[in-house]
Motif scaffolding. Structure first.
Motif, PDB file in Angstrom:
ATOM      1  N   TYR A 252      23.625  26.988 -52.998  1.00 17.89           N
ATOM      2  CA  TYR A 252      23.580  28.038 -54.029  1.00 17.89           C
ATOM      3  C   TYR A 252      24.021  29.394 -53.500  1.00 17.89           C
ATOM      4  O   TYR A 252      24.260  30.317 -54.267  1.00 17.89           O
ATOM      5  CB  TYR A 252      22.193  28.122 -54.669  1.00 17.89           C
ATOM      6  CG  TYR A 252      21.028  28.314 -53.726  1.00 17.89           C
ATOM      7  CD1 TYR A 252      20.105  27.292 -53.533  1.00 17.89           C
ATOM      8  CD2 TYR A 252      20.826  29.511 -53.054  1.00 17.89           C
ATOM      9  CE1 TYR A 252      19.032  27.450 -52.681  1.00 17.89           C
ATOM     10  CE2 TYR A 252      19.759  29.680 -52.199  1.00 17.89           C
ATOM     11  CZ  TYR A 252      18.853  28.653 -52.012  1.00 17.89           C
ATOM     12  OH  TYR A 252      17.794  28.807 -51.168  1.00 17.89           O
ATOM     13  N   ASP A 253      24.128  29.536 -52.178  1.00 20.87           N
ATOM     14  CA  ASP A 253      24.606  30.793 -51.600  1.00 20.87           C
ATOM     15  C   ASP A 253      26.121  30.837 -51.444  1.00 20.87           C
ATOM     16  O   ASP A 253      26.680  31.866 -51.108  1.00 20.87           O
ATOM     17  CB  ASP A 253      23.985  31.013 -50.223  1.00 20.87           C
ATOM     18  CG  ASP A 253      22.538  31.470 -50.299  1.00 20.87           C
ATOM     19  OD1 ASP A 253      21.765  31.123 -49.383  1.00 20.87           O
ATOM     20  OD2 ASP A 253      22.195  32.174 -51.263  1.00 20.87           O
ATOM     21  N   ILE A 254      26.784  29.716 -51.675  1.00 18.16           N
ATOM     22  CA  ILE A 254      28.202  29.605 -51.367  1.00 18.16           C
ATOM     23  C   ILE A 254      29.072  30.185 -52.479  1.00 18.16           C
ATOM     24  O   ILE A 254      28.870  29.881 -53.650  1.00 18.16           O
ATOM     25  CB  ILE A 254      28.590  28.141 -51.103  1.00 18.16           C
ATOM     26  CG1 ILE A 254      27.786  27.593 -49.917  1.00 18.16           C
ATOM     27  CG2 ILE A 254      30.085  28.017 -50.858  1.00 18.16           C
ATOM     28  CD1 ILE A 254      27.945  28.388 -48.637  1.00 18.16           C
ATOM     29  N   ASN A 255      30.061  30.986 -52.069  1.00 15.75           N
ATOM     30  CA  ASN A 255      30.994  31.614 -53.004  1.00 15.75           C
ATOM     31  C   ASN A 255      32.356  30.918 -53.048  1.00 15.75           C
ATOM     32  O   ASN A 255      33.103  31.093 -54.009  1.00 15.75           O
ATOM     33  CB  ASN A 255      31.195  33.087 -52.640  1.00 15.75           C
ATOM     34  CG  ASN A 255      29.901  33.861 -52.598  1.00 15.75           C
ATOM     35  OD1 ASN A 255      29.405  34.220 -51.532  1.00 15.75           O
ATOM     36  ND2 ASN A 255      29.325  34.114 -53.760  1.00 15.75           N
ATOM     37  N   ALA A 256      32.693  30.202 -51.993  1.00 11.17           N
ATOM     38  CA  ALA A 256      33.999  29.535 -51.958  1.00 11.17           C
ATOM     39  C   ALA A 256      33.901  28.285 -51.096  1.00 11.17           C
ATOM     40  O   ALA A 256      33.218  28.288 -50.068  1.00 11.17           O
ATOM     41  CB  ALA A 256      35.073  30.470 -51.404  1.00 11.17           C
ATOM     42  N   TRP A 257      34.628  27.246 -51.507  1.00 14.41           N
ATOM     43  CA  TRP A 257      34.643  25.964 -50.807  1.00 14.41           C
ATOM     44  C   TRP A 257      36.066  25.557 -50.460  1.00 14.41           C
ATOM     45  O   TRP A 257      37.001  25.821 -51.221  1.00 14.41           O
ATOM     46  CB  TRP A 257      34.073  24.860 -51.691  1.00 14.41           C
ATOM     47  CG  TRP A 257      32.626  24.959 -52.002  1.00 14.41           C
ATOM     48  CD1 TRP A 257      32.071  25.580 -53.088  1.00 14.41           C
ATOM     49  CD2 TRP A 257      31.537  24.405 -51.265  1.00 14.41           C
ATOM     50  NE1 TRP A 257      30.697  25.441 -53.058  1.00 14.41           N
ATOM     51  CE2 TRP A 257      30.353  24.728 -51.949  1.00 14.41           C
ATOM     52  CE3 TRP A 257      31.449  23.663 -50.092  1.00 14.41           C
ATOM     53  CZ2 TRP A 257      29.082  24.332 -51.487  1.00 14.41           C
ATOM     54  CZ3 TRP A 257      30.200  23.273 -49.631  1.00 14.41           C
ATOM     55  CH2 TRP A 257      29.040  23.606 -50.323  1.00 14.41           C
ATOM     56  N   GLY A 258      36.205  24.877 -49.328  1.00 12.54           N
ATOM     57  CA  GLY A 258      37.443  24.178 -49.053  1.00 12.54           C
ATOM     58  C   GLY A 258      37.408  22.809 -49.698  1.00 12.54           C
ATOM     59  O   GLY A 258      36.397  22.421 -50.310  1.00 12.54           O
ATOM     60  N   LYS A 259      38.500  22.070 -49.557  1.00 14.47           N
ATOM     61  CA  LYS A 259      38.586  20.756 -50.182  1.00 14.47           C
ATOM     62  C   LYS A 259      38.102  19.627 -49.290  1.00 14.47           C
ATOM     63  O   LYS A 259      37.959  18.489 -49.747  1.00 14.47           O
ATOM     64  CB  LYS A 259      40.023  20.496 -50.637  1.00 14.47           C
ATOM     65  CG  LYS A 259      40.459  21.427 -51.762  1.00 14.47           C
ATOM     66  CD  LYS A 259      41.846  21.089 -52.267  1.00 14.47           C
ATOM     67  CE  LYS A 259      42.227  21.997 -53.425  1.00 14.47           C
ATOM     68  NZ  LYS A 259      43.568  21.689 -53.955  1.00 14.47           N
ATOM     69  N   GLY A 260      37.867  19.918 -48.035  1.00 17.01           N
ATOM     70  CA  GLY A 260      37.259  18.948 -47.144  1.00 17.01           C
ATOM     71  C   GLY A 260      38.230  18.223 -46.241  1.00 17.01           C
ATOM     72  O   GLY A 260      39.427  18.113 -46.537  1.00 17.01           O
ATOM     73  N   THR A 261      37.690  17.728 -45.130  1.00 19.37           N
ATOM     74  CA  THR A 261      38.445  16.896 -44.207  1.00 19.37           C
ATOM     75  C   THR A 261      37.531  15.740 -43.790  1.00 19.37           C
ATOM     76  O   THR A 261      36.345  15.938 -43.525  1.00 19.37           O
ATOM     77  CB  THR A 261      38.934  17.691 -42.983  1.00 19.37           C
ATOM     78  OG1 THR A 261      39.756  16.868 -42.158  1.00 19.37           O
ATOM     79  CG2 THR A 261      37.776  18.246 -42.153  1.00 19.37           C
ATOM     80  N   LEU A 262      38.098  14.542 -43.759  1.00 17.97           N
ATOM     81  CA  LEU A 262      37.304  13.344 -43.520  1.00 17.97           C
ATOM     82  C   LEU A 262      37.153  13.076 -42.028  1.00 17.97           C
ATOM     83  O   LEU A 262      38.149  13.049 -41.290  1.00 17.97           O
ATOM     84  CB  LEU A 262      37.946  12.138 -44.199  1.00 17.97           C
ATOM     85  CG  LEU A 262      37.249  10.788 -44.012  1.00 17.97           C
ATOM     86  CD1 LEU A 262      35.853  10.818 -44.621  1.00 17.97           C
ATOM     87  CD2 LEU A 262      38.087   9.679 -44.643  1.00 17.97           C
ATOM     88  N   VAL A 263      35.915  12.863 -41.609  1.00 19.35           N
ATOM     89  CA  VAL A 263      35.610  12.457 -40.239  1.00 19.35           C
ATOM     90  C   VAL A 263      34.987  11.059 -40.290  1.00 19.35           C
ATOM     91  O   VAL A 263      33.996  10.844 -40.994  1.00 19.35           O
ATOM     92  CB  VAL A 263      34.628  13.435 -39.574  1.00 19.35           C
ATOM     93  CG1 VAL A 263      34.158  12.899 -38.225  1.00 19.35           C
ATOM     94  CG2 VAL A 263      35.278  14.807 -39.414  1.00 19.35           C
TER      95      VAL A 263
END
Length: 123
Positions: free
Chosen positions: A108-119
């Motif tokens: 809930y504190d996050i303003n922006a996200w990346g699309k992710g990278t799979l590990v």
């Protein structure tokens, strides 16, 4: 608008290492604490690590303490997550996230996200 792009994911054997990178564009990262979250198949997204704007303070989930290290280079607008001693349970999509002026492991504190990278950690 802040945009985040993760890289560095891949397939690694148990006990191996990877370094994830999060490159920002659009705005300076100077105003943001940066976090890494991860989401495994069928599980909720969880906070893994975060770092303050200056890099002076970091926080880690108990499950990764001593194995993961977060760092940042504000001159390159980039944040890193060094992961060692990887375990199969670390398998997940890892997301970079920005929170204005704070280091937070709460979504809930996050303003922006990346699309992710799979590990994927597997033998």
């Amino acid at each position: 608008q802040l945009q985040l792009v993760e890289s560095g994911g891949g397939l690694v054997q148990p006990g191996g290492s990877l370094r994830l990178s999060c490159a920002a564009s659009g705005l300076s990262l100077d105003y943001y604490g940066i976090a890494w979250f991860r989401q495994a198949p069928g599980k909720e997204r969880e906070g893994v690590s975060c770092i303050t704007r200056s890099g002076g303070r970091t926080d880690y989930a108990d499950s990764v303490k001593g194995r993961f290290t977060i760092s940042r280079d504000n001159t390159k607008n980039t944040v890193y997550l060094q992961m060692i001693s990887l375990k199969p349970e670390d398998t997940a999509t890892y997301y970079c996230a920005a929170a204005l002026r704070r280091c937070s492991l709460y979504q809930y504190d996050i303003n922006a996200w990346g699309k992710g990278t799979l590990v994927t950690v597997s033998s």
